[in-house]
Write an enzyme that holds these catalytic residues in place. Sequence first.
Site, mmCIF file in Angstrom:
data_model
loop_
_atom_site.group_PDB
_atom_site.id
_atom_site.type_symbol
_atom_site.label_atom_id
_atom_site.label_comp_id
_atom_site.label_asym_id
_atom_site.label_seq_id
_atom_site.Cartn_x
_atom_site.Cartn_y
_atom_site.Cartn_z
ATOM 1 C CB ILE A 1 -0.956 0.041 1.216
ATOM 2 C CG1 ILE A 1 -0.183 -0.051 2.530
ATOM 3 C CG2 ILE A 1 -1.998 -1.054 1.119
ATOM 4 C CD1 ILE A 1 -1.041 0.132 3.761
ATOM 5 N N GLY A 2 2.153 1.141 0.114
ATOM 6 C CA GLY A 2 2.962 2.350 0.133
ATOM 7 C C GLY A 2 4.439 2.044 0.030
ATOM 8 C CG PHE B 1 14.762 4.978 5.405
ATOM 9 C CD1 PHE B 1 15.977 4.935 4.755
ATOM 10 C CD2 PHE B 1 14.442 6.099 6.151
ATOM 11 C CE1 PHE B 1 16.880 5.978 4.862
ATOM 12 C CE2 PHE B 1 15.338 7.142 6.271
ATOM 13 C CZ PHE B 1 16.563 7.093 5.623
ATOM 14 N N GLY B 2 11.686 1.942 3.169
ATOM 15 C CA GLY B 2 11.011 0.659 3.216
ATOM 16 C C GLY B 2 9.705 0.617 2.458
ATOM 17 C CB VAL C 1 3.801 0.654 3.975
ATOM 18 C CG1 VAL C 1 2.735 0.500 5.053
ATOM 19 C CG2 VAL C 1 4.871 1.630 4.445
ATOM 20 C CE LYS D 1 9.082 3.296 7.560
ATOM 21 N NZ LYS D 1 9.205 4.594 8.259
ATOM 22 C CG ASP E 1 10.703 13.921 6.879
ATOM 23 O OD1 ASP E 1 10.698 14.935 6.149
ATOM 24 O OD2 ASP E 1 10.662 12.765 6.433
#
Length: 835
Positions: free
Chosen positions: A535-536, A540-541, A543, A558, A657
């Site tokens: 889904i994303g 860095f990774g 999801v 994640k 961030d």
Amino acid sequence: MGQTNLTGKIPSTIGNLSVLRDFSVYFTNLHGSIPNEMGKLKTITRLDLTLNSLSGKVPSVLYNLSNIREISFTGNGLIGRLPPTLGDDFPLLRLGYFGLNDFTGGVPPTLSNTSGLLAIDFVGNKLEGTVPEGISRLQNLFYLGLGTNNLGSGEDNDLDFIGSLANLSSLRILSIESNNFGGLIPASIGNLSNKLEQLDLGSNKIYGNIPMELGNLVNLINLGIKNNKLSGDLPTSLGNLQMLGELDLSNNRLDGSIPLFFGNLSILNTLILNDNQLKGQIPSTLRYCSRLQSLSLHNNRLSGSIPGEILGGLYDLLTLKLYGNSFSGRFPKEVGNLDKLSMLDISKNKFSGELPNELGKCVMIEILKMGENNFSGNIPLSFSSLRTARVIDLSCNILTGNIPLELQALSNLQVLNLSFNQLEGEVPFKGPFANLSAIYLLDNKRLCGGLSQLGLPRCFKRQGRQLISTKAAIGIAVSLFVCLLFAVLLVYLLRRKGSNTTVLSIPSMKSGSFQRLTYKELSKATNEFSTRNLIGVGGFGLVYKGVLEEDKNLIAVKVMTLATPGAAKSFIAECKVLSRVRHRNLLQILSYCSGLDFKGNEFMALVFELMPNGNLDTWLHVSKNLKLTQRLEIAIDVASALDYLHHDSEPQVVHCDLKPSNVLLDSDMVAHVGDFGLAKLVQGTVADDTSKGQSSTFAVRGTVGYVPPEYGMGGNVSTQGDVYSYGILLLEMITGKRPTDVMFKDDINLHTLCSYAVSKSSPMEILDLHLVDQTDVKFNRKEIESIGEQILQESAVGMLEIGIACSAENPNERIDIRHALNALHKIKAKLFQFN
């Protein structure tokens, strides 16, 4: 004295003004309690204390002021029970606003004695009990606001009072959303005033069918019954609502097919039917809804092909969401007629055939998701025309051929996912292909070239049928074999060394709150990390969504891409921060996993609660259908999270961030700040650098456009830096412009643009047009309607001013986030009084 810089408390000497008739101090900075001496103002007819910081109980003597015609306590911190005798106390009351406080008790039954009442608002309190039937005697009432309380029992017959409102012939707005009302919608709802324009029953515990009688309310403009347990078919009588502009029936259990009658709703602007159990095809009559801008049919059981005549007629469509159904056949080429389209998501269906070349005409598109279908053939060259695209996802199809070099021109592209296809040939290396975090090419076994970090084999140019250098190919193969042999030996030696060497120190998660999950459990929850559950993607990774077997909770997992520099440190940073903080507007961590996968590779993952409504960035720049009130609520949620991190968390946390894509929205559109991979813990005045060992650029890295200027000059991480990012985010929410928009260059940026517009008294020129289009406040008196529109404009400008104050270039000139939060609450109270 409203809308001034008045401060302090209301003086007790106010009671000496014995002939005072009008006392209006709305939207100022008054605090403290309401003095008892105000009970002496026997001649007063108007008392407006809206949007202050008053607290405590309302003095009982105030309810003796029987000449009151207009009273507003909206948007303070007042407490105590509303007196049941309120209607007897104010027999001449015309406008009563008690919303956004902490009043308890019930809806006063004596309101029926205020025969001249026009509007009564109790939204956003803690009222309980039932709605008194005596309200039906208020013949002049046009606004009844009972939303966001604790009314109702969640049982049958909670909504029986609706039948008693049939006598309110002037009623135009009825708001009872976000309560505990249960049971069926009574058939008597069809007897409500034919002047009714807004009806909101959403987020309750209503079940059963939608009554046919609802179709009698032929002047409805907005109808919302989302987030309930409605079932059955959509009644054909809804086709009578030809004034309907917005219909939201999402997140229910509706089944049956989408009726033909939607073709009668020719001025429909927004149709939201997602997350139900609808089946069958999309009716061709939908093409007659020529003003439709947002169509959400995702996560149903719809099937069949998409008639080209439908898409050909929806010229104003901005958002089209069809994902999570079983549509099949070719996707119609008529999609090229939708030149205003900004989001198209048809993923997770069964579409086949070639990708329509006509999509290249949709030059305004920002999000294009066509993954998890059966599309075949080449990627059309016309896709290079999608210059505004930020996300293109064509993964999990049967695409073949080369990746067009022309796609290098898509400079705004942040995600290009071509994974799990049958693409071949050389990978471009310019434009978005130069950003490793932007492209995903997994399982395309015949690709070569591109950036070396992709790990793809080199491409060999051919001369006739022979390779240029056979010897070079053999040499490369031998070299790769030697490297592989060396790598295997190195892994063997490292493993033999055992687990006594700890490479990463993971902060302890208290076992009482976080149960550490295994790789096996997460693999099972996500169907072995299936791409269908992806889904994303992030820096860095990846999801994935999933379902825990034990409690059936929906989760977001994640998974850190440990090959990416800084990914492991980001994991530790998130663990370190999230193990210490708790707040309703922070993304809730449920668990984590750190160990080895089934192949013996190192594996790290964080497990969060799933946020069904995605992120703020998508809503601002793709869906573009957030109303001003929703944007304000989200702004308050984010400010509340920062206020907690900066002032109430121990130790203090700096996020580092903050940006729209890191603001996630739950099913009720409540905002949750997430992604703490760059966060810093502050002990005293010293930031605990969770990225110790990394370069200094990692310690201050954020996202271009949101990073405060002092970080770029070597300044220390601070809460003022977060405030700057928040200010930019707030300006983006109101203007609809990204801080990286191409219009910003030289000395002009989002902050200076807004500052100039406000200083020149022309802020309305820079407001997001979608925001202005959706401010649909309506009242039955022209003078009140004018006031409502004025307050909408003032609210938007007020938010701009807060954003400007937060994003000052000099950190010492920025306001504190708590100051910003208080100011936003005042705007909310003022806005909700007329919305």
